[in-house]
Design an enzyme around this catalytic site. Sequence first.
Site, mmCIF file in Angstrom:
data_model
loop_
_atom_site.group_PDB
_atom_site.id
_atom_site.type_symbol
_atom_site.label_atom_id
_atom_site.label_comp_id
_atom_site.label_asym_id
_atom_site.label_seq_id
_atom_site.Cartn_x
_atom_site.Cartn_y
_atom_site.Cartn_z
ATOM 1 N N TYR A 242 0.831 -0.833 -0.135
ATOM 2 C CA TYR A 242 0.205 0.488 0.085
ATOM 3 C C TYR A 242 0.989 1.737 0.060
ATOM 4 O O TYR A 242 1.991 1.370 0.043
ATOM 5 C CB TYR A 242 -0.911 0.080 1.194
ATOM 6 N N SER B 80 -12.991 -3.930 0.557
ATOM 7 C CA SER B 80 -14.115 -3.538 -0.827
ATOM 8 C C SER B 80 -15.771 -3.281 -0.354
ATOM 9 O O SER B 80 -16.149 -3.789 -1.171
ATOM 10 C CB SER B 80 -13.529 -3.838 -2.167
ATOM 11 N N LEU C 100 -17.875 -1.217 -0.055
ATOM 12 C CA LEU C 100 -18.494 -0.759 -1.231
ATOM 13 C C LEU C 100 -18.304 -0.315 -2.092
ATOM 14 O O LEU C 100 -18.480 0.459 -2.965
ATOM 15 C CB LEU C 100 -17.950 1.138 -0.711
ATOM 16 N N PHE D 285 -15.357 -0.007 -3.607
ATOM 17 C CA PHE D 285 -14.803 1.346 -4.481
ATOM 18 C C PHE D 285 -15.866 2.734 -4.384
ATOM 19 O O PHE D 285 -15.422 3.250 -4.940
ATOM 20 C CB PHE D 285 -13.778 0.991 -5.224
ATOM 21 N N GLY D 286 -15.834 2.163 -3.275
ATOM 22 C CA GLY D 286 -17.594 3.792 -3.261
ATOM 23 C C GLY D 286 -18.343 3.700 -4.237
ATOM 24 O O GLY D 286 -19.409 4.532 -4.439
ATOM 25 N N LEU E 178 -21.155 1.407 -4.311
ATOM 26 C CA LEU E 178 -22.762 1.588 -4.017
ATOM 27 C C LEU E 178 -23.418 3.545 -2.635
ATOM 28 O O LEU E 178 -24.099 2.482 -2.176
ATOM 29 C CB LEU E 178 -22.609 0.137 -2.390
ATOM 30 N N GLY F 136 -23.533 4.927 -4.325
ATOM 31 C CA GLY F 136 -24.448 5.786 -5.611
ATOM 32 C C GLY F 136 -23.894 7.192 -5.928
ATOM 33 O O GLY F 136 -24.233 7.466 -6.816
ATOM 34 N N LYS F 137 -22.210 6.916 -5.765
ATOM 35 C CA LYS F 137 -21.746 8.666 -6.466
ATOM 36 C C LYS F 137 -21.931 8.649 -7.656
ATOM 37 O O LYS F 137 -21.233 9.408 -8.049
ATOM 38 C CB LYS F 137 -20.987 9.090 -5.278
#
Length: 349
Positions: free
Chosen positions: A53, A237, A239, A241-242, A244, A246-247
Amino acid sequence: MQYRPLGRTNINVSVITLGTMTWGEQNTEAEAHSQLDLAVERGINLIDVAEMYPVPPKPETQGLSERYLGTWLKKSGKRDQLLIATKATGPARKPHNPRHIRGGINHFDRKGLSDALHGSLDRLQLDYVDLYQLHWPDRSVNSFGQLNYNHIDNEETVAIEETLRVLSEFVKAGKIRHIGLSNETSWGVAQFLRAAEKFDLERVVTIQNPYNLLNRLFEINLAEFAHREQVGLLAYSPLAFGVLSGKYLNGARPVAGRLTLFDRFVRYSNPQVEAATAAYVALARKYQIDPAQLALAYVNSRPFVTSNIIGATTLEQLRSNIDSVSVEITPEIIDGIEAIHKTQPNPAP
């Protein structure tokens, strides 16, 4: 905060783990320290890093997530309050696997694991870590979105027994407390458990694999291992990678979003993902729940999950994600989730 047993140990871990793969890429050292302050304040006791990372992995940033955690631990004096998990990078067998870490060979033999562990301990400024994980298997497997299995004859790999012997020696030496797997298959988990029993070696306690509303493949075989063998899931993960949240719906690409910034996460960008996400967001709004919190709460509620690894780039996101522990997933919500899953099963494997 809620807490759950770590495998068959006497350790309890928070149902939320703080993930760190944005530290050093999207988050500065100061921002990482602020996230840690908030996480500890809210009862999180497991922090997950990796020698690879931040992500995307680059030579110039490699190891920064561990370094940022190390400087915070030294400054705060709170090492004894936390469980620190890190991961050894596996062999570079696929195009997206990094080739700049320890020469890109990275087999899980004695030399590879020794170099990886001691490098991590140096960056963390620690004498030991609580959970040491193999970031992905030494052999070629379906992972990171690959669906078709292609067996490779005569592939150079390290035997699982050999790997487990080395890791068990690390435990006896006091350099790690427990062993975990990541991006592993049911066959691999079975082999690690069999080797532990046959040769009286250390038993793996966790498996860190992707799991979210758009990717529930863990349920097919591995969930039974997690339940019956108490090798709990550390879900990453959650979400997607975000997605979910909705963005990204209707083609939106927020400036700081990971799908906007990086082009390596294509499995989260297809029409099936869009349709399923829109349905999950609508379900959340029907019950007046934040879509991201609904997605996280679903993962939190699964009995085979030991802890849900959340990441955030802002403190506002982190607070909201942690608050998912208070969201109740009712039978009616489960029915709604299952109805969507039947029409759009696993669109982002």
